[in-house]
Motif scaffolding. Structure first.
Motif, short mmCIF file in Angstrom:
data_model
loop_
_atom_site.label_atom_id
_atom_site.label_comp_id
_atom_site.label_asym_id
_atom_site.label_seq_id
_atom_site.Cartn_x
_atom_site.Cartn_y
_atom_site.Cartn_z
N MET A 80 0.44 -1.68 -2.23
CA MET A 80 0.35 -0.71 -3.31
C MET A 80 0.43 -1.41 -4.66
SD MET A 80 2.86 2.51 -4.15
CE MET A 80 2.24 3.50 -2.81
N GLU A 81 -0.51 -1.10 -5.53
CA GLU A 81 -0.46 -1.59 -6.90
C GLU A 81 0.65 -0.84 -7.64
OE1 GLU A 81 -3.27 -1.84 -10.91
OE2 GLU A 81 -4.15 -1.29 -8.96
N ASP A 82 1.58 -1.57 -8.20
CA ASP A 82 2.73 -0.94 -8.84
C ASP A 82 2.28 0.01 -9.95
OD1 ASP A 82 5.62 -0.71 -9.13
OD2 ASP A 82 5.31 -1.67 -11.08
N GLY A 83 2.88 1.20 -9.95
CA GLY A 83 2.56 2.19 -10.97
C GLY A 83 1.41 3.11 -10.61
N LYS A 84 0.74 2.84 -9.51
CA LYS A 84 -0.35 3.71 -9.06
C LYS A 84 0.17 4.72 -8.04
CE LYS A 84 -4.15 2.16 -11.10
NZ LYS A 84 -5.03 3.04 -11.91
N THR A 85 -0.62 5.76 -7.82
CA THR A 85 -0.41 6.73 -6.75
C THR A 85 -1.59 6.64 -5.82
OG1 THR A 85 0.76 8.21 -8.26
CG2 THR A 85 -0.08 9.17 -6.23
N TYR A 86 -1.33 6.81 -4.50
CA TYR A 86 -2.41 6.76 -3.53
C TYR A 86 -2.53 8.12 -2.84
CZ TYR A 86 -2.81 1.79 -4.31
OH TYR A 86 -3.05 0.58 -4.90
N LYS B 86 3.49 11.52 -8.28
CA LYS B 86 4.43 10.55 -8.82
C LYS B 86 3.96 9.13 -8.49
CE LYS B 86 8.40 13.64 -8.44
NZ LYS B 86 9.78 13.83 -7.90
N PRO B 87 4.38 8.16 -9.27
CA PRO B 87 3.93 6.78 -9.03
C PRO B 87 4.56 6.20 -7.77
CG PRO B 87 5.57 6.84 -10.78
CD PRO B 87 5.23 8.26 -10.47
N ASN B 88 3.87 5.19 -7.22
CA ASN B 88 4.37 4.42 -6.07
C ASN B 88 4.62 5.32 -4.87
OD1 ASN B 88 4.40 2.05 -7.75
ND2 ASN B 88 6.33 2.80 -8.61
N ARG B 89 3.70 6.24 -4.62
CA ARG B 89 3.80 7.17 -3.50
C ARG B 89 2.43 7.29 -2.83
NH1 ARG B 89 8.30 6.69 -5.22
NH2 ARG B 89 9.92 8.27 -5.49
N PHE B 90 2.47 7.68 -1.54
CA PHE B 90 1.26 8.05 -0.81
C PHE B 90 1.33 9.55 -0.52
CE2 PHE B 90 1.72 3.55 0.22
CZ PHE B 90 0.41 3.08 0.21
N TYR B 91 0.23 10.24 -0.78
CA TYR B 91 0.13 11.67 -0.51
C TYR B 91 -1.16 11.96 0.26
CZ TYR B 91 3.42 12.30 -4.46
OH TYR B 91 4.49 12.24 -5.33
N THR B 92 -1.11 13.01 1.10
CA THR B 92 -2.33 13.55 1.69
C THR B 92 -2.48 15.00 1.24
OG1 THR B 92 -2.12 12.14 3.64
CG2 THR B 92 -3.62 14.01 3.81
N ILE B 93 -3.67 15.33 0.76
CA ILE B 93 -4.01 16.71 0.41
C ILE B 93 -4.65 17.33 1.65
CG2 ILE B 93 -5.38 18.21 -1.09
CD1 ILE B 93 -5.41 15.85 -3.12
N TYR B 94 -3.92 18.22 2.33
CA TYR B 94 -4.44 18.89 3.52
C TYR B 94 -4.95 20.28 3.15
CZ TYR B 94 -2.10 15.42 6.51
OH TYR B 94 -1.70 14.25 7.13
N ALA B 95 -6.21 20.56 3.47
CA ALA B 95 -6.76 21.91 3.32
C ALA B 95 -6.53 22.66 4.63
CB ALA B 95 -8.24 21.86 3.00
N GLY C 82 4.90 9.36 4.96
CA GLY C 82 5.99 8.47 5.35
C GLY C 82 5.79 7.03 4.97
N ASN C 83 4.54 6.60 4.78
CA ASN C 83 4.31 5.23 4.37
C ASN C 83 4.79 4.97 2.95
OD1 ASN C 83 2.27 6.97 3.60
ND2 ASN C 83 0.58 5.66 4.22
N SER C 84 5.25 6.02 2.26
CA SER C 84 5.87 5.84 0.95
C SER C 84 7.26 5.23 1.05
CB SER C 84 5.99 7.20 0.22
OG SER C 84 4.73 7.80 0.03
#
Length: 210
Positions: free
Chosen positions: A106-112, A177-186, A204-206
């Motif tokens: 993860m690039e610091d300060g980014k959100t995935y 939020k920064p430094n996190r992984f999210y999934t947008i589920y429809a 959870g990979n966050s």
């Protein structure tokens, strides 16, 4: 910051279960004959459960029942892997789909963020910003994209019929939020009940440490 529960243990995995079947009742889930999850309702996620890696017979029953499972299948769980296992589709053809929540640099300060299409009657979609910028294109039912890096801030996103400007859903005030992984589920149903909407859990990979 995060619970020591998630420190590395060899030959184990972390699995959460997501009830995304819009017409299915609350369910109990058994793994190799033992209860794993009780009374999981539509739109709800379990916590990540730490389990031994291996092969599992998974049976899913309406909550409180132990006969005539609505799902009877097998899952192979790899060690040191994080999964979100979604119960998806309409009840008549419900299935379990295991999605890996991959451990990525993860690039610091980014959100995935990534997108998972779990709405049975919604056509293929593009996920865009209001100005038409495409984040994810041509995603079909039961497909999940790769993660992309974005700036952490509050977003409005739209789901559009793939290749068109026809908007199926607008979702405002998505705070990433920064430094996190999210999934947008429809999930849900386009033009029917329960309605089409999105759920955006923290993946959870966050925070799980392998």
């Amino acid at each position: 910051m995060f619970s020591p529960l998630f420190f590395r243990t060899p030959m184990t995995a972390f699995v959460r279960v997501f009830h995304a079947s819009p017409d299915a009742p609350p369910v109990d889930i058994y793994a190799n004959g033992k209860i794993l999850v009780k009374n999981l309702k539509y739109k709800y996620f379990t916590e990540y459960l730490k389990i031994p890696a291996g092969n599992y017979n998974i049976k899913v029953f309406p909550a409180g029942k132990t006969t005539n499972p609505v799902i009877d299948t097998y899952l192979s769980i790899k060690p040191e892997t994080i999964y979100t296992v979604a119960a998806t589709g309409m009840l008549k053809d419900i299935k379990l789909l295991p999605f890996i929540d991959p451990i990525l640099p993860m690039e610091d300060g980014k959100t995935y963020v990534r997108f998972g299409h779990l709405s049975p009657n919604t056509p293929r979609v593009d996920i865009t910003l209001p100005d038409g910028t495409i984040l994810f294109d041509d995603v079909g039912f039961e497909e999940i994209t790769d993660y992309i890096p974005v700036a952490p801030k509050t977003y409005t996103i739209q789901a559009r019929e793939a290749g068109t400007s026809n908007i199926a859903l607008t979702i405002p005030n998505i705070k990433l939020k920064p430094n996190r992984f999210y999934t947008i589920y429809a999930v849900g149903l386009l033009g029917k009940k329960p309605p089409l909407q999105v759920l955006i859990p923290l993946d959870g990979n966050s925070y799980i440490d392998f």
